[in-house]
Design an enzyme around this catalytic site. Structure first.
Site, PDB file in Angstrom:
ATOM      1  N   HIS A 200      56.542  13.183  31.154  1.00  0.00           N
ATOM      2  CA  HIS A 200      55.407  12.280  30.510  1.00  0.00           C
ATOM      3  C   HIS A 200      55.285  11.040  31.576  1.00  0.00           C
ATOM      4  O   HIS A 200      55.191  10.099  30.920  1.00  0.00           O
ATOM      5  CB  HIS A 200      55.337  12.423  29.088  1.00  0.00           C
ATOM      6  CG  HIS A 200      55.133  13.333  28.377  1.00  0.00           C
ATOM      7  ND1 HIS A 200      53.946  13.938  28.021  1.00  0.00           N
ATOM      8  CD2 HIS A 200      56.091  14.241  27.870  1.00  0.00           C
ATOM      9  CE1 HIS A 200      54.179  14.941  27.490  1.00  0.00           C
ATOM     10  NE2 HIS A 200      55.371  15.273  27.206  1.00  0.00           N
ATOM     11  N   ARG A 232      50.802  13.097  50.340  1.00  0.00           N
ATOM     12  CA  ARG A 232      50.772  11.429  50.387  1.00  0.00           C
ATOM     13  C   ARG A 232      51.713  10.687  49.346  1.00  0.00           C
ATOM     14  O   ARG A 232      52.033   9.716  49.480  1.00  0.00           O
ATOM     15  CB  ARG A 232      49.549  10.769  50.821  1.00  0.00           C
ATOM     16  CG  ARG A 232      49.072  11.098  52.249  1.00  0.00           C
ATOM     17  CD  ARG A 232      47.665  10.286  52.625  1.00  0.00           C
ATOM     18  NE  ARG A 232      47.354  10.721  53.988  1.00  0.00           N
ATOM     19  CZ  ARG A 232      46.425  11.634  54.226  1.00  0.00           C
ATOM     20  NH1 ARG A 232      45.970  12.291  53.127  1.00  0.00           N
ATOM     21  NH2 ARG A 232      45.803  11.698  55.415  1.00  0.00           N
ATOM     22  N   ASP A 279      60.247  24.326  24.362  1.00  0.00           N
ATOM     23  CA  ASP A 279      59.134  23.622  23.833  1.00  0.00           C
ATOM     24  C   ASP A 279      58.129  24.238  22.670  1.00  0.00           C
ATOM     25  O   ASP A 279      57.213  24.164  22.580  1.00  0.00           O
ATOM     26  CB  ASP A 279      58.028  23.181  25.223  1.00  0.00           C
ATOM     27  CG  ASP A 279      57.383  21.790  24.879  1.00  0.00           C
ATOM     28  OD1 ASP A 279      57.819  21.257  24.029  1.00  0.00           O
ATOM     29  OD2 ASP A 279      56.288  21.718  25.669  1.00  0.00           O
TER      30      ASP A 279
END
Length: 387
Positions: A200, A232, A279
């Site tokens: 997160h 980038r 999860d």
């Protein structure tokens, strides 16, 4: 009393062996021996000849299962109920996971975990705190009003908790955003025994690299709740791919991460550094079509758990299904898929000398699989449950 499990093929965590039996005593594996060498002064348990006996699965990220959500009821009974529901899918050890919430409630969850671990054959290996020190830019389904930076009370409590868990080999795993916690505190927490994982997070690549040097050991549900890898701004995902030391937990449900990206991850990382998590949320192991999180309805649709606006809210998968998906979707050998659910998470937790193998001295946490890779039975510390 000794017990001999005989008749099934055995995967020791290292290799498949035929014609062997597993001897259990006092909740541990006493021996893996050729069937003719099995002790005669023991109870014989005959297993189906087409079944496969494997190390029990270990899940470091289980928010709920069997209709129970740990955040709703942070009690020992809830942790035990989640463990019991998860056992039906081969998970014999887990970390009940408490996501971003109030400070006092988080501490109640930790105390409940300590109580649950004291129960015989609980299967509870510690606790995973997923938040609250995460990025407000990458909250996922976490409630933004509970996201915060650590204060003195948090730090004192978290620094002491690993020592309280240690007598039962318990572990404290904490998911945090590296940009929310300074390096000095990361190092202090890691030195106290807290297992740190990045998740997160919107941290740049460079900040993530610094956090790995400061004590972060792994990544929570890699690729989810973090920026995508771009040319980038490669971000935390590239830091995870590049680090030979970092562990990566992944959700292999075909929804959270495209199978091709997981295949690339497994090929890129050193052997043993990618492991499975579920999860899981309360509907797993039930027929429920929805549940409530932070007061909002989460819908169960087509293998997904989503808010009404489509945000993923955990996963609708159990561990044995994740193993099957590794074979089917990732095209991995069965032995590698099994290790990703057992030996590799045990290694991440620092429990590879106790769990993740069927070998002398290891705890008798086992799963018996049918030919279609569904679960027929489990053993937790030698205590059997048939399904």
């Amino acid at each position: 009393m000794k017990r001999v499990l005989s008749g099934a093929r055995v995967f020791t965590g290292e290799q498949f062996v035929d014609g062997h039996c597993v001897v259990l005593e006092d909740g541990h594996v006493a021996a893996v021996v050729p069937a003719p060498a099995a002790p005669t002064n023991a109870e014989l348990v005959r297993l189906p000849g087409d079944a496969l006996l494997v190390p029990g699965f270990i899940d470091t990220q289980v928010n709920g299962a069997g209709g129970v959500l740990f955040n709703d009821t942070p009690t020992a009974e809830a942790a035990l109920a989640i463990a019991a529901a998860s056992r039906r899918s081969g998970t014999t050890g887990l970390l009940p996971t408490f996501i971003t919430d109030e400070q006092a409630k988080m501490q109640r969850a930790c105390e409940a975990t300590l109580e649950a671990m004291a129960r015989p054959s609980s299967g509870v290996l510690g606790i995973h705190l997923e938040g609250p020190f995460i990025s407000g830019d990458r909250p996922g389904v976490h409630e933004p009003r509970f996201i915060r930076t650590p204060d003195a009370r948090d730090i004192d409590y978290l620094m002491a908790l690993p020592g309280r868990l240690a007598p039962r080999s318990g572990r404290l795993l904490m998911t945090l955003a590296p940009e929310r916690v300074e390096d000095g505190l990361l190092t202090r927490l890691a030195s106290a025994g807290v297992l740190l994982a990045a998740g997160h997070t919107a941290a740049p690549y460079e900040r993530t690299r610094d956090a790995l040097r400061a004590g972060v050991r792994g990544f929570t549900h890699l690729f989810n709740a973090m920026p995508p890898l771009t040319n980038r701004q490669p971000g935390p995902a590239l830091a995870a791919l590049e680090s030979e030391e970092a562990w990566c937990g992944v959700i292999a449900d075909g929804v959270h991460v495209h199978p091709s990206l997981l295949r690339l991850l497994v090929k890129s990382k050193p052997a043993g550094k990618v492991y499975l998590v579920t999860d899981a949320m309360p509907p797993v192991g039930t027929d429920a079509r929805s549940f409530t999180l932070y007061g909002q309805t989460i819908l169960r649709r087509d293998g997904r758990l989503v808010t009404e606006n489509g945000t993923l809210a955990g996963a609708d998968i159990d561990m044995v299904t994740a193993v099957r998906n590794c074979v089917r979707l990732l095209r991995l050998p069965l032995e590698d898929s099994l290790r990703m659910a057992s030996l590799y998470p045990a290694s991440f937790l620092g429990l590879e000398g106790q769990l993740g193998r069927i070998a002398r001295g290891y705890r008798a946490d086992l799963a018996l699989l049918r030919p279609d890779l569904t679960v027929l039975a489990t053993w937790v510390a030698g205590q059997a449950q048939w399904y």
